[in-house]
Write a protein that holds these residues in place. Sequence first.
Motif, PDB file in Angstrom:
ATOM      1  N   PRO A 166      -9.870 -13.229  -2.534  1.00 28.43           N
ATOM      2  CA  PRO A 166      -8.854 -13.687  -1.520  1.00 28.43           C
ATOM      3  C   PRO A 166      -7.858 -14.540  -2.482  1.00 28.43           C
ATOM      4  CG  PRO A 166     -11.171 -13.678  -0.532  1.00 28.43           C
ATOM      5  CD  PRO A 166     -11.206 -13.417  -1.923  1.00 28.43           C
ATOM      6  N   ARG A 194     -11.249  -4.664   1.640  1.00 27.32           N
ATOM      7  CA  ARG A 194     -10.108  -5.047   2.500  1.00 27.32           C
ATOM      8  C   ARG A 194      -9.677  -6.708   1.929  1.00 27.32           C
ATOM      9  NH1 ARG A 194      -8.891  -8.956   4.927  1.00 27.32           N
ATOM     10  NH2 ARG A 194     -11.196  -9.714   4.792  1.00 27.32           N
ATOM     11  N   ARG A 195      -8.227  -6.741   1.700  1.00 28.35           N
ATOM     12  CA  ARG A 195      -7.716  -8.218   1.314  1.00 28.35           C
ATOM     13  C   ARG A 195      -6.690  -8.540   2.117  1.00 28.35           C
ATOM     14  NH1 ARG A 195     -11.611  -8.925  -1.105  1.00 28.35           N
ATOM     15  NH2 ARG A 195     -11.802 -10.323   0.762  1.00 28.35           N
ATOM     16  N   ASP A 196      -6.254  -9.706   2.273  1.00 27.82           N
ATOM     17  CA  ASP A 196      -5.112 -10.121   3.072  1.00 27.82           C
ATOM     18  C   ASP A 196      -3.917  -9.910   1.754  1.00 27.82           C
ATOM     19  OD1 ASP A 196      -3.684 -11.546   5.253  1.00 27.82           O
ATOM     20  OD2 ASP A 196      -2.932 -12.363   3.548  1.00 27.82           O
ATOM     21  N   TRP A 210      -1.584 -10.528   7.203  1.00 27.52           N
ATOM     22  CA  TRP A 210      -1.567 -11.184   8.562  1.00 27.52           C
ATOM     23  C   TRP A 210      -0.515 -12.415   8.380  1.00 27.52           C
ATOM     24  CZ3 TRP A 210      -5.865 -10.967  12.577  1.00 27.52           C
ATOM     25  CH2 TRP A 210      -5.384 -11.297  13.908  1.00 27.52           C
ATOM     26  N   VAL A 211       0.511 -12.462   9.265  1.00 31.44           N
ATOM     27  CA  VAL A 211       1.309 -13.770   9.123  1.00 31.44           C
ATOM     28  C   VAL A 211       0.973 -14.453  10.619  1.00 31.44           C
ATOM     29  CG1 VAL A 211       3.822 -14.451   8.780  1.00 31.44           C
ATOM     30  CG2 VAL A 211       2.755 -12.633   7.581  1.00 31.44           C
ATOM     31  N   SER A 212       0.856 -15.565  10.600  1.00 22.60           N
ATOM     32  CA  SER A 212       0.799 -16.501  11.842  1.00 22.60           C
ATOM     33  C   SER A 212       1.654 -17.516  11.681  1.00 22.60           C
ATOM     34  CB  SER A 212      -0.677 -16.767  12.073  1.00 22.60           C
ATOM     35  OG  SER A 212      -1.583 -17.495  10.779  1.00 22.60           O
ATOM     36  N   PHE A 213       2.419 -17.879  10.708  1.00 24.36           N
ATOM     37  CA  PHE A 213       3.533 -19.087  10.762  1.00 24.36           C
ATOM     38  C   PHE A 213       4.597 -18.815  11.394  1.00 24.36           C
ATOM     39  CE2 PHE A 213       0.469 -19.984   7.080  1.00 24.36           C
ATOM     40  CZ  PHE A 213       0.772 -21.426   6.578  1.00 24.36           C
ATOM     41  N   LEU A 220      -6.247 -17.074  -1.491  1.00 23.34           N
ATOM     42  CA  LEU A 220      -6.640 -18.484  -0.974  1.00 23.34           C
ATOM     43  C   LEU A 220      -7.632 -18.995  -1.832  1.00 23.34           C
ATOM     44  CD1 LEU A 220      -6.357 -19.302   2.831  1.00 23.34           C
ATOM     45  CD2 LEU A 220      -4.645 -19.047   1.165  1.00 23.34           C
ATOM     46  N   ARG A 270      -0.200 -10.184   0.168  1.00 22.05           N
ATOM     47  CA  ARG A 270       1.241 -10.775   0.079  1.00 22.05           C
ATOM     48  C   ARG A 270       2.003 -10.517  -0.874  1.00 22.05           C
ATOM     49  NH1 ARG A 270      -2.523 -16.119   1.244  1.00 22.05           N
ATOM     50  NH2 ARG A 270      -4.076 -14.992   2.237  1.00 22.05           N
ATOM     51  N   LYS A 275       1.589 -18.220  -1.533  1.00 23.57           N
ATOM     52  CA  LYS A 275       2.491 -17.365  -0.713  1.00 23.57           C
ATOM     53  C   LYS A 275       2.000 -17.021   0.632  1.00 23.57           C
ATOM     54  CE  LYS A 275       4.904 -12.997  -1.523  1.00 23.57           C
ATOM     55  NZ  LYS A 275       6.415 -13.395  -0.825  1.00 23.57           N
ATOM     56  N   VAL A 276       2.530 -17.211   1.639  1.00 22.04           N
ATOM     57  CA  VAL A 276       2.129 -16.913   2.915  1.00 22.04           C
ATOM     58  C   VAL A 276       2.402 -15.875   3.623  1.00 22.04           C
ATOM     59  CG1 VAL A 276       1.496 -19.382   3.336  1.00 22.04           C
ATOM     60  CG2 VAL A 276       3.626 -18.541   4.174  1.00 22.04           C
ATOM     61  N   GLU A 277       3.325 -15.021   3.073  1.00 19.25           N
ATOM     62  CA  GLU A 277       3.769 -13.771   3.675  1.00 19.25           C
ATOM     63  C   GLU A 277       4.551 -12.656   2.529  1.00 19.25           C
ATOM     64  OE1 GLU A 277       7.383 -13.136   3.725  1.00 19.25           O
ATOM     65  OE2 GLU A 277       7.844 -15.182   2.751  1.00 19.25           O
ATOM     66  N   TRP A 286      -6.612  -2.736   9.909  1.00 20.74           N
ATOM     67  CA  TRP A 286      -6.634  -3.472   8.569  1.00 20.74           C
ATOM     68  C   TRP A 286      -7.676  -2.764   7.815  1.00 20.74           C
ATOM     69  CZ3 TRP A 286      -6.788  -9.233   8.551  1.00 20.74           C
ATOM     70  CH2 TRP A 286      -6.355 -10.063   7.496  1.00 20.74           C
TER      71      TRP A 286
HETATM   72  C1  LIG Z   1      -5.975 -14.789  12.337  1.00 18.54           C
HETATM   73  C2  LIG Z   1      -5.477 -14.704  10.943  1.00 18.54           C
HETATM   74  C3  LIG Z   1      -4.162 -15.434  10.655  1.00 18.54           C
HETATM   75  C4  LIG Z   1      -3.774 -15.455   9.238  1.00 18.54           C
HETATM   76  N1  LIG Z   1      -2.619 -15.953   8.895  1.00 18.54           N
HETATM   77  C5  LIG Z   1      -2.080 -15.993   7.639  1.00 18.54           C
HETATM   78  C6  LIG Z   1      -0.689 -16.367   7.363  1.00 18.54           C
HETATM   79  O1  LIG Z   1       0.032 -16.614   8.154  1.00 18.54           O
HETATM   80  N2  LIG Z   1      -0.519 -16.228   5.850  1.00 18.54           N
HETATM   81  C7  LIG Z   1      -1.318 -15.750   4.990  1.00 18.54           C
HETATM   82  O2  LIG Z   1      -1.001 -15.837   3.657  1.00 18.54           O
HETATM   83  N3  LIG Z   1      -2.537 -15.246   5.321  1.00 18.54           N
HETATM   84  C8  LIG Z   1      -3.117 -15.330   6.602  1.00 18.54           C
HETATM   85  N4  LIG Z   1      -4.058 -14.760   7.104  1.00 18.54           N
HETATM   86  C9  LIG Z   1      -4.978 -14.171   5.896  1.00 18.54           C
HETATM   87  C10 LIG Z   1      -6.296 -15.385   5.348  1.00 18.54           C
HETATM   88  O3  LIG Z   1      -5.561 -16.446   4.822  1.00 18.54           O
HETATM   89  C11 LIG Z   1      -7.184 -14.358   4.619  1.00 18.54           C
HETATM   90  O4  LIG Z   1      -7.785 -13.320   5.837  1.00 18.54           O
HETATM   91  C12 LIG Z   1      -8.314 -15.368   4.186  1.00 18.54           C
HETATM   92  O5  LIG Z   1      -7.958 -16.135   3.071  1.00 18.54           O
HETATM   93  C13 LIG Z   1      -9.500 -14.425   3.617  1.00 18.54           C
HETATM   94  O6  LIG Z   1      -8.845 -13.594   2.693  1.00 18.54           O
HETATM   95  P1  LIG Z   1      -9.110 -12.055   2.721  1.00 18.54           P
HETATM   96  O7  LIG Z   1      -8.499 -11.471   3.934  1.00 18.54           O
HETATM   97  O8  LIG Z   1      -8.369 -11.441   1.493  1.00 18.54           O
HETATM   98  O9  LIG Z   1     -10.633 -11.735   2.726  1.00 18.54           O
HETATM   99  C14 LIG Z   1      -4.415 -14.578   8.275  1.00 18.54           C
HETATM  100  C15 LIG Z   1      -5.897 -14.307   8.732  1.00 18.54           C
HETATM  101  C16 LIG Z   1      -6.160 -14.168  10.066  1.00 18.54           C
HETATM  102  C17 LIG Z   1      -7.656 -13.400  10.278  1.00 18.54           C
END
Ligand SMILES: Cc1cc2nc3c(=O)[nH]c(=O)nc-3n(C[C@H](O)[C@H](O)[C@H](O)COP(=O)(O)O)c2cc1C
Length: 207
Positions: free
Chosen positions: A182, A10-12, A145-148, A184, A14, A87-89, A133
Amino acid sequence: MNLYETIGARRDTRREFTGEPLPDDVLTRVLEAAHAAPSVGLSQPWDFVLVRSPGTLAAFREHVVLERDTFAASLSGERARTFDRIKVEGIRESGLGVVVGYDPSRGGPAVLGRHAIADAGLYSVCLAIQNLWLAATAEGLGVGWVSFYREEFLRDLVGFPAHVRPVAWLCLGAIAERPEVPDLERAGWRRRTPLSTALHAERYSPR
Ligand SMILES: Cc1cc2nc3c(=O)[nH]c(=O)nc-3n(C[C@H](O)[C@H](O)[C@H](O)COP(=O)(O)O)c2cc1C
């Protein structure tokens, strides 16, 4: 993939969305997995709004860009330079936003197990998101996940009533590849820590 492999994969996401539409049966499986999550008092206090309209995706992205700028303005030096590359989204690229809401009135008025810990309802919603997820990962899809965003903006955008709290905008879609590391970490923002940094025996020990 077995469960541990899915958790590890699993990865976040974008950057990797292809924008290819999801088959209905796959989307239903992923949402059913979310809806199968544990919840305090079996309240199932979540709502999922599926957003595909290009106008709504664009309006949300515009808001997120402004919030990204707000955060960027709080940084300086190396942090600012590193964040600049991140990149955040993937709101438009994924083509589908799943907006997750928390309805504290669900299963009420007496929610078993929430009388002393109001946040237990919110925890339940986060478990639904985690189920979604992992199911998406098992299906070969990406989730970001976008929280901005400001909660009021997203509440108005998708028409949640005042008592429903927006908890997440999830970009969900097909991906070209899934990075092992990840984003980040790859960007040099922060590194994952080993389990030992979070593990305590008998009592909490400050580090
Ligand atoms: C509550 C929450 C909010 C997050 N908000 C953002 C976000 O706005 N933009 C983004 O790029 N990633 C966001 N993330 C992803 C995290 O940055 C990411 O889960 C973390 O860097 C670890 O990477 P991975 O999920 O690939 O293991 C969010 C994750 C969580 C759990």
